[in-house]
Design a protein around this motif. Structure first.
Motif, PDB file in Angstrom:
ATOM      1  N   ILE A 122     -91.575 -55.350  -0.181  1.00 13.43           N
ATOM      2  CA  ILE A 122     -91.461 -54.078   0.471  1.00 13.43           C
ATOM      3  C   ILE A 122     -92.784 -54.129   0.289  1.00 13.43           C
ATOM      4  O   ILE A 122     -93.539 -55.183  -0.558  1.00 13.43           O
ATOM      5  N   SER A 123     -93.299 -53.686   2.237  1.00 16.66           N
ATOM      6  CA  SER A 123     -95.115 -53.358   1.809  1.00 16.66           C
ATOM      7  C   SER A 123     -95.016 -51.872   2.086  1.00 16.66           C
ATOM      8  O   SER A 123     -94.444 -51.530   3.052  1.00 16.66           O
ATOM      9  N   PHE A 124     -96.261 -51.139   1.592  1.00 13.45           N
ATOM     10  CA  PHE A 124     -96.708 -50.138   2.495  1.00 13.45           C
ATOM     11  C   PHE A 124     -97.962 -49.660   2.386  1.00 13.45           C
ATOM     12  O   PHE A 124     -98.601 -50.360   1.790  1.00 13.45           O
ATOM     13  N   SER A 125     -98.363 -49.892   4.090  1.00 13.87           N
ATOM     14  CA  SER A 125     -99.516 -49.869   4.387  1.00 13.87           C
ATOM     15  C   SER A 125    -100.184 -48.824   4.691  1.00 13.87           C
ATOM     16  O   SER A 125     -99.699 -48.418   5.824  1.00 13.87           O
ATOM     17  N   ASP A 126    -101.347 -48.305   4.613  1.00 12.21           N
ATOM     18  CA  ASP A 126    -102.452 -47.138   4.908  1.00 12.21           C
ATOM     19  C   ASP A 126    -101.280 -46.295   4.663  1.00 12.21           C
ATOM     20  O   ASP A 126    -101.445 -44.688   5.133  1.00 12.21           O
ATOM     21  N   ILE A 127    -100.223 -46.096   3.612  1.00 14.41           N
ATOM     22  CA  ILE A 127     -99.425 -44.608   3.233  1.00 14.41           C
ATOM     23  C   ILE A 127     -99.960 -43.535   2.995  1.00 14.41           C
ATOM     24  O   ILE A 127    -101.379 -43.173   2.116  1.00 14.41           O
ATOM     25  N   LYS A 187    -102.658 -40.992  -0.579  1.00 13.91           N
ATOM     26  CA  LYS A 187    -103.776 -41.285   0.351  1.00 13.91           C
ATOM     27  C   LYS A 187    -103.944 -42.529   0.616  1.00 13.91           C
ATOM     28  O   LYS A 187    -104.596 -43.482   0.173  1.00 13.91           O
ATOM     29  N   ASP A 188    -104.156 -43.041   2.433  1.00 14.28           N
ATOM     30  CA  ASP A 188    -104.204 -44.381   3.316  1.00 14.28           C
ATOM     31  C   ASP A 188    -104.200 -45.275   1.524  1.00 14.28           C
ATOM     32  O   ASP A 188    -104.939 -46.545   1.446  1.00 14.28           O
ATOM     33  N   SER A 189    -103.122 -45.422   0.893  1.00  9.74           N
ATOM     34  CA  SER A 189    -102.850 -46.098  -0.505  1.00  9.74           C
ATOM     35  C   SER A 189    -102.016 -47.342   0.445  1.00  9.74           C
ATOM     36  O   SER A 189    -101.130 -47.444   0.951  1.00  9.74           O
ATOM     37  N   ASN A 190    -102.602 -48.446  -0.147  1.00  5.19           N
ATOM     38  CA  ASN A 190    -101.428 -50.035   0.070  1.00  5.19           C
ATOM     39  C   ASN A 190    -100.648 -50.913  -1.163  1.00  5.19           C
ATOM     40  O   ASN A 190    -101.290 -50.027  -2.510  1.00  5.19           O
ATOM     41  N   LEU A 191     -99.185 -51.163  -0.342  1.00  2.98           N
ATOM     42  CA  LEU A 191     -99.483 -51.966  -2.024  1.00  2.98           C
ATOM     43  C   LEU A 191     -98.160 -52.639  -1.715  1.00  2.98           C
ATOM     44  O   LEU A 191     -97.147 -52.967  -0.233  1.00  2.98           O
ATOM     45  N   LEU A 192     -98.325 -53.735  -2.020  1.00  2.00           N
ATOM     46  CA  LEU A 192     -97.734 -55.233  -1.777  1.00  2.00           C
ATOM     47  C   LEU A 192     -96.575 -55.740  -2.808  1.00  2.00           C
ATOM     48  O   LEU A 192     -96.968 -56.688  -3.356  1.00  2.00           O
ATOM     49  N   ILE A 193     -95.293 -55.641  -2.453  1.00  3.10           N
ATOM     50  CA  ILE A 193     -94.218 -56.365  -3.080  1.00  3.10           C
ATOM     51  C   ILE A 193     -93.763 -57.173  -3.113  1.00  3.10           C
ATOM     52  O   ILE A 193     -93.100 -57.128  -1.754  1.00  3.10           O
ATOM     53  N   LYS A 194     -94.218 -58.878  -3.274  1.00  2.00           N
ATOM     54  CA  LYS A 194     -93.306 -59.626  -2.822  1.00  2.00           C
ATOM     55  C   LYS A 194     -92.063 -59.706  -3.436  1.00  2.00           C
ATOM     56  O   LYS A 194     -91.533 -59.388  -3.956  1.00  2.00           O
ATOM     57  N   ALA A 195     -90.984 -60.625  -2.811  1.00  2.00           N
ATOM     58  CA  ALA A 195     -89.529 -61.079  -3.217  1.00  2.00           C
ATOM     59  C   ALA A 195     -89.472 -61.559  -4.542  1.00  2.00           C
ATOM     60  O   ALA A 195     -90.355 -62.578  -5.060  1.00  2.00           O
ATOM     61  N   GLY A 196     -89.014 -60.832  -5.782  1.00  2.00           N
ATOM     62  CA  GLY A 196     -88.890 -61.381  -6.900  1.00  2.00           C
ATOM     63  C   GLY A 196     -89.957 -60.821  -7.797  1.00  2.00           C
ATOM     64  O   GLY A 196     -89.442 -60.940  -9.404  1.00  2.00           O
ATOM     65  N   LEU A 210     -87.674 -39.568   2.304  1.00  2.00           N
ATOM     66  CA  LEU A 210     -88.511 -38.302   1.942  1.00  2.00           C
ATOM     67  C   LEU A 210     -89.261 -39.253   3.347  1.00  2.00           C
ATOM     68  O   LEU A 210     -90.143 -40.330   3.193  1.00  2.00           O
ATOM     69  N   ALA A 211     -90.176 -38.215   4.259  1.00  2.00           N
ATOM     70  CA  ALA A 211     -90.642 -38.832   4.981  1.00  2.00           C
ATOM     71  C   ALA A 211     -92.452 -38.843   4.822  1.00  2.00           C
ATOM     72  O   ALA A 211     -92.663 -38.239   3.797  1.00  2.00           O
ATOM     73  N   LEU A 212     -93.278 -39.589   5.213  1.00  2.00           N
ATOM     74  CA  LEU A 212     -94.773 -40.055   4.931  1.00  2.00           C
ATOM     75  C   LEU A 212     -95.212 -39.462   5.868  1.00  2.00           C
ATOM     76  O   LEU A 212     -94.754 -39.064   6.794  1.00  2.00           O
ATOM     77  N   HIS A 213     -96.116 -38.557   5.824  1.00  2.00           N
ATOM     78  CA  HIS A 213     -97.000 -38.383   6.419  1.00  2.00           C
ATOM     79  C   HIS A 213     -98.103 -39.512   7.852  1.00  2.00           C
ATOM     80  O   HIS A 213     -98.336 -39.044   9.182  1.00  2.00           O
ATOM     81  N   LYS A 214     -98.264 -40.353   7.006  1.00  2.00           N
ATOM     82  CA  LYS A 214     -98.893 -41.555   7.035  1.00  2.00           C
ATOM     83  C   LYS A 214     -98.750 -42.734   7.087  1.00  2.00           C
ATOM     84  O   LYS A 214     -98.897 -42.971   6.279  1.00  2.00           O
ATOM     85  N   GLY A 215     -98.613 -43.637   8.087  1.00  2.00           N
ATOM     86  CA  GLY A 215     -98.725 -45.317   7.393  1.00  2.00           C
ATOM     87  C   GLY A 215     -97.360 -45.679   7.839  1.00  2.00           C
ATOM     88  O   GLY A 215     -96.256 -45.096   8.092  1.00  2.00           O
ATOM     89  N   THR A 216     -96.612 -46.719   7.561  1.00  5.67           N
ATOM     90  CA  THR A 216     -96.087 -47.121   7.609  1.00  5.67           C
ATOM     91  C   THR A 216     -95.175 -48.212   6.267  1.00  5.67           C
ATOM     92  O   THR A 216     -95.994 -48.765   5.071  1.00  5.67           O
ATOM     93  N   VAL A 217     -93.502 -48.013   6.110  1.00  5.04           N
ATOM     94  CA  VAL A 217     -93.332 -49.120   5.302  1.00  5.04           C
ATOM     95  C   VAL A 217     -92.136 -50.248   6.072  1.00  5.04           C
ATOM     96  O   VAL A 217     -92.053 -49.897   6.490  1.00  5.04           O
ATOM     97  N   ARG A 218     -92.132 -51.390   5.559  1.00  4.38           N
ATOM     98  CA  ARG A 218     -92.194 -52.067   5.777  1.00  4.38           C
ATOM     99  C   ARG A 218     -91.070 -53.424   4.467  1.00  4.38           C
ATOM    100  O   ARG A 218     -91.596 -53.287   3.669  1.00  4.38           O
ATOM    101  N   ILE A 219     -89.567 -53.513   4.465  1.00  7.41           N
ATOM    102  CA  ILE A 219     -88.514 -54.082   4.113  1.00  7.41           C
ATOM    103  C   ILE A 219     -87.952 -55.740   4.723  1.00  7.41           C
ATOM    104  O   ILE A 219     -87.971 -55.485   5.616  1.00  7.41           O
ATOM    105  N   GLU A 265     -89.646 -52.881   9.776  1.00  8.96           N
ATOM    106  CA  GLU A 265     -90.257 -51.715   9.506  1.00  8.96           C
ATOM    107  C   GLU A 265     -89.999 -50.341   9.553  1.00  8.96           C
ATOM    108  O   GLU A 265     -89.026 -50.387  10.382  1.00  8.96           O
ATOM    109  N   LEU A 266     -89.664 -49.815   8.692  1.00 12.14           N
ATOM    110  CA  LEU A 266     -89.086 -48.635   8.115  1.00 12.14           C
ATOM    111  C   LEU A 266     -89.252 -47.249   9.636  1.00 12.14           C
ATOM    112  O   LEU A 266     -90.110 -47.251   9.937  1.00 12.14           O
ATOM    113  N   SER A 267     -87.578 -46.993  10.400  1.00 12.30           N
ATOM    114  CA  SER A 267     -88.155 -46.128  11.977  1.00 12.30           C
ATOM    115  C   SER A 267     -86.718 -45.516  11.551  1.00 12.30           C
ATOM    116  O   SER A 267     -85.592 -45.942  11.369  1.00 12.30           O
ATOM    117  N   THR A 268     -86.731 -45.025  12.239  1.00 12.28           N
ATOM    118  CA  THR A 268     -85.512 -44.280  12.704  1.00 12.28           C
ATOM    119  C   THR A 268     -84.254 -45.488  13.387  1.00 12.28           C
ATOM    120  O   THR A 268     -83.548 -44.846  12.436  1.00 12.28           O
TER     121      THR A 268
END
Lengths: 260, 213
Positions: free
Chosen positions: B2-7, B18-27, B51-60, B64-67
């Motif tokens: 799971i990764s949160f980039s510049d959210i 604000k403009d936060s990052n977090l990377l969670i590796k498998a396991g 819940l919608a992000l104001h800015k940034g991307t989430v990847r699983i 990338e999480l999108s419509t």
């Protein structure tokens, strides 16, 4: 034909209104003004309806009749959205398609296949039948739309759970759709089941008073009841299904700005 | 993964992250901490598009999480809230509910497997016939966990899912979820849970800060 009610006859009916008014006065219910106002409104509105129905029947022009049917559909549609607490601007066209589609389908079926009047567009059939179907659809549509959207809004946690478990929008909204249609249709199932015993339906009574034979009148009544029931179910379903794309966002969350 | 980039995450006009990052590796097993209302639960919700992000991307797992991917992502990861909703009349129907959806169709596990899993979570097989209205909060939490495990999910977003559990049930849940193949992003005030997580991330002044575990 039945005897036309004379002015004195009508006055005698208005005199009957004195009974409830006197009762209200003694019980000090404070609703005399509202009652008299309502009676006055009823008189004026029905008088106007009688007047323009008279012209529509006299002209018996299919385009004028259809124009009148269109006006009825639009007014009914606006009233449905308003009472269901949904924004008219967002849902107007979708809801109109649902209401008009179902009403016209069943009315058309009844007139073109069952009654087959001559001429086929006879305003005496088209206008009252569409009117009766529409009037009944109105109530059930308000119930179903209101039930559906308030059901999802109140149970947001449950709805989101369905989505999180992998349901698509159709699957996640299905339980609420089922409840909404049931809520809209249940009262009518009860009405159909007791018809003739508990109540003599208005249309049949009207026809009998107008001079029709009871056996003729009941056949029309059965026809119109089936029309009403079918249109109710169709309109309730269509209205919800057609409204889905505007009511949910691209992540299938219920939009909060759709409510009045 | 799971990764949160510049959210940037905003809720009711208030900026939580604000403009936060977090990377969670498998396991990885991660627990988010911070004062109440700081955005812990909201962060979890953004990963499943609840819940919608104001800015940034989430990847699983690199999606990338999108419509167009939100449906796919939801069918991959498990989101379990503090007060899970079963969403069906009885426990059996609740457990089998997701298998009625197109995405999980045909994957329904055999009864034996369901019962074995329930027993591992200290739930008797007889609970399957119980009405959803008659089971306790702790049972609900374990049924929601079972449902996610039956779907074969390996990425979990867990928001206080042991809050209503007694110590034995809690350790049974820990045994199931702290397997090496499970990726876990959680919110918890449970000291046992926090101790078991390899990583502690704190929300402080609208940022995600890695803490010493």
């Amino acid at each position: 034909m039945s005897a036309d009610l004379s002015l004195t006859a009508m006055l005698s009916m208005y005199a009957m209104l004195l009974i409830p008014v006197v009762i209200f006065f003694y019980l000090q219910l404070g609703i005399i003004r509202d009652t008299l106002l309502a009676a006055a409104r009823m008189t004026v509105q029905l008088f106007l309806v009688g007047l323009y129905l008279k012209y529509i029947f006299q002209l018996n022009n299919p385009f004028i009749s259809l124009l009148w049917v269109t006006v009825m559909l639009i007014v009914a549609n606006l009233s449905i959205l308003n009472k269901a607490g949904l924004k008219r601007g967002l849902f107007f066209w979708r809801s109109l398609i649902g209401v008009a589609g179902s009403t016209l389908l069943v009315s058309g079926w009844f007139i073109l296949i069952a009654i087959q009047p001559d001429p086929i567009y006879d305003a005496r059939y088209m206008v009252p039948i569409v009117g009766m179907v529409l009037g009944n659809c109105l109530r059930s549509n308000v119930l179903s739309l209101e039930h559906f959207y308030s059901g999802i809004r109140k149970n947001e946690n449950e709805f989101m759970t369905y989505l999180m478990l992998g349901a698509n929008l159709r699957e996640a909204t299905h339980p609420y759709l089922r409840d909404a249609i049931k809520a809209a249709v249940n009262p009518s199932v009860a009405t159909m089941a007791t018809m003739g015993i508990v109540s003599l339906p208005g249309m049949m009574t009207g026809q009998i008073l107008g001079g029709a034979m009871p056996m003729e009148a009941i056949k029309y009544q059965i026809g119109i009841m089936i029309c009403i029931f079918t249109a109710m179910v169709l309109a309730a379903l269509l209205n919800i299904v057609l409204s889905l794309p505007v009511a949910f966002d691209d992540h299938q969350r219920l939009k909060q700005n759709i409510f009045l | 993964m799971i990764s949160f980039s510049d959210i940037t995450l905003q809720l009711h006009e208030q900026i939580l992250l604000k403009d936060s990052n977090l990377l969670i590796k498998a396991g990885d097993k991660v627990v988010i901490r911070g004062p109440s209302g700081c955005g812990k639960s909201s962060l979890l919700k953004t990963a499943v598009g609840a819940l919608a992000l104001h800015k940034g991307t989430v990847r699983i797992d690199d999606i990338e999480l999108s419509t167009s991917t939100v449906y796919q992502i939801r069918s991959r990861i498990a989101f379990i809230g503090q007060e899970p909703v079963l969403g069906a009349e009885n426990v059996r129907d609740a457990l089998l509910l997701p298998f009625r959806y197109k995405v999980h169709e045909g994957n329904q596990p055999p009864e034996k497997e369901i019962i074995r899993l329930l027993e591992r979570l200290h739930l008797p097989a007889t609970i399957l016939e119980k009405s959803s209205a008659r089971i306790s909060g702790g049972e609900k939490q374990r049924i929601a966990i079972s449902r996610a495990l039956l779907l074969g999910k390996t990425t979990f977003l867990a928001d206080e899912i042991t809050s209503a559990l007694d110590p034995e049930s809690r350790s049974a849940v820990l045994d199931e979820l702290f397997r090496s193949d499970i990726t876990l992003l959680s919110v918890s005030h449970d000291s046992e849970w926090i101790k078991s997580c390899g990583r502690i991330v704190e929300i402080s002044e609208q940022k995600l800060l890695e803490m010493e575990s």
